[in-house]
Design a protein around this motif. Structure first.
Motif, short mmCIF file in Angstrom:
data_model
loop_
_atom_site.label_atom_id
_atom_site.label_comp_id
_atom_site.label_asym_id
_atom_site.label_seq_id
_atom_site.Cartn_x
_atom_site.Cartn_y
_atom_site.Cartn_z
N ASP A 58 5.66 -2.14 1.41
CA ASP A 58 6.03 -3.12 2.50
C ASP A 58 4.94 -4.31 2.56
O ASP A 58 3.83 -4.10 2.66
CB ASP A 58 5.95 -2.45 3.91
CG ASP A 58 7.02 -1.19 3.94
OD1 ASP A 58 6.45 -0.27 4.00
OD2 ASP A 58 8.22 -1.49 3.55
N SER A 59 5.38 -5.57 2.52
CA SER A 59 4.41 -6.86 2.32
C SER A 59 4.07 -6.97 3.74
O SER A 59 2.85 -7.34 4.17
CB SER A 59 4.95 -7.94 1.85
OG SER A 59 6.21 -8.31 2.59
N GLN A 60 5.01 -6.51 4.97
CA GLN A 60 4.66 -6.94 6.16
C GLN A 60 5.29 -5.76 7.09
O GLN A 60 6.49 -5.29 6.75
CB GLN A 60 5.14 -8.16 6.92
CG GLN A 60 4.71 -9.58 6.19
CD GLN A 60 5.07 -10.75 6.82
OE1 GLN A 60 5.08 -11.05 8.13
NE2 GLN A 60 5.82 -11.50 6.06
N VAL A 61 4.69 -5.30 8.00
CA VAL A 61 5.10 -4.12 8.87
C VAL A 61 4.88 -4.62 10.32
O VAL A 61 3.55 -4.71 10.89
CB VAL A 61 4.48 -2.94 8.70
CG1 VAL A 61 4.80 -1.95 9.74
CG2 VAL A 61 4.76 -2.41 7.25
N THR A 106 -0.64 -4.70 2.81
CA THR A 106 0.56 -4.74 3.92
C THR A 106 -0.09 -5.54 5.11
O THR A 106 -0.99 -5.25 5.63
CB THR A 106 0.97 -3.49 4.13
OG1 THR A 106 1.54 -2.85 2.94
CG2 THR A 106 1.87 -3.54 5.23
#
Lengths: 111, 113
Positions: free
Chosen positions: A8-11, A105
């Protein structure tokens, strides 16, 4: 050569919610695994590491990670996040004492 | 662990010039490393610096562009030579503490115009 994949690059999560940041590595030999955190405009800080022994490792700021050899994973978890956890998180594997990093992330905490 | 400082913390430089970044650690360490973090990217190892020997560079990095010194067990420098805007990055040094764990300095934020 070893590689690390952070899925996941962004959460984005809400404050006080649980979070899991996923990390998979590729290696056919014993590995050392690390999670580092980078707060805005700062260097990297070690969160926790797995060298051997218990597969569940606890780190600073309430974070923990579980080493799963069969799934070649080292996911990072926290049961309840705080606004101050907003940062970039990097998973890394050690190869001949050099670190190979995942892409990171970005964890964003919403109030 | 180890306490690591870097100088300068940030700089803005003109293309074609060179910048030397210093890394100081509060204890003697055998292995020091230099990483580059391009904007919005992860960290990439530039080279490993051991005291008393030439630095070992990773694929894609050469000594002429990134000369490194390691005069003693607590200090190292990285020079970014003949800079271009593509060299704009954060440069971080790290040290190996014990046999297995790296600790990082705060980084040097370089902008090349």
């Amino acid at each position: 050569a070893q590689s690390v994949t952070q899925l996941d690059s962004q959460v984005p999560v809400f404050e006080e919610a649980p979070v899991e940041l996923r990390c998979n590595y590729s290696s056919s030999v014993s590995v050392y695994l690390f999670w580092y955190v980078q707060y805005p405009n700062q260097g990297l800080q070690l969160l926790l590491k797995y060298l051997s022994g218990s597969t569940l490792v606890k780190g600073i700021n309430g974070f923990e990670a579980e080493f799963n050899k069969s799934q070649t994973s080292f996911h990072l978890r926290k049961p309840s996040v705080h606004i101050s956890d907003t940062a970039e998180y990097f998973c890394a594997v050690s190869e001949a004492q050099k670190l190979v990093f995942g892409q990171g992330t970005r964890l964003t905490i919403n109030p | 662990s180890a306490v690591i400082s870097q100088k300068p913390s940030r700089d803005i430089c003109q293309r074609g010039t060179s910048l030397t970044i210093q890394c100081q650690v509060d204890s003697q360490v055998t292995m020091m490393f230099w990483y580059r973090q391009q904007p919005g990217q992860s960290l990439t190892l530039i080279a490993t610096a051991n005291q008393g020997s030439e630095a070992t560079y990773e694929s894609g990095f050469v000594i002429d562009k990134f000369p490194i010194s390691r005069p003693n067990l607590t200090f190292s420098t990285l020079t970014v030579s003949n800079m271009s805007p593509e060299d704009s990055s954060i440069y971080l040094c790290s040290v190996l503490a014990g046999a297995d764990t790296q600790y990082f300095g705060p980084g040097t934020r370089l902008t090349v115009l």
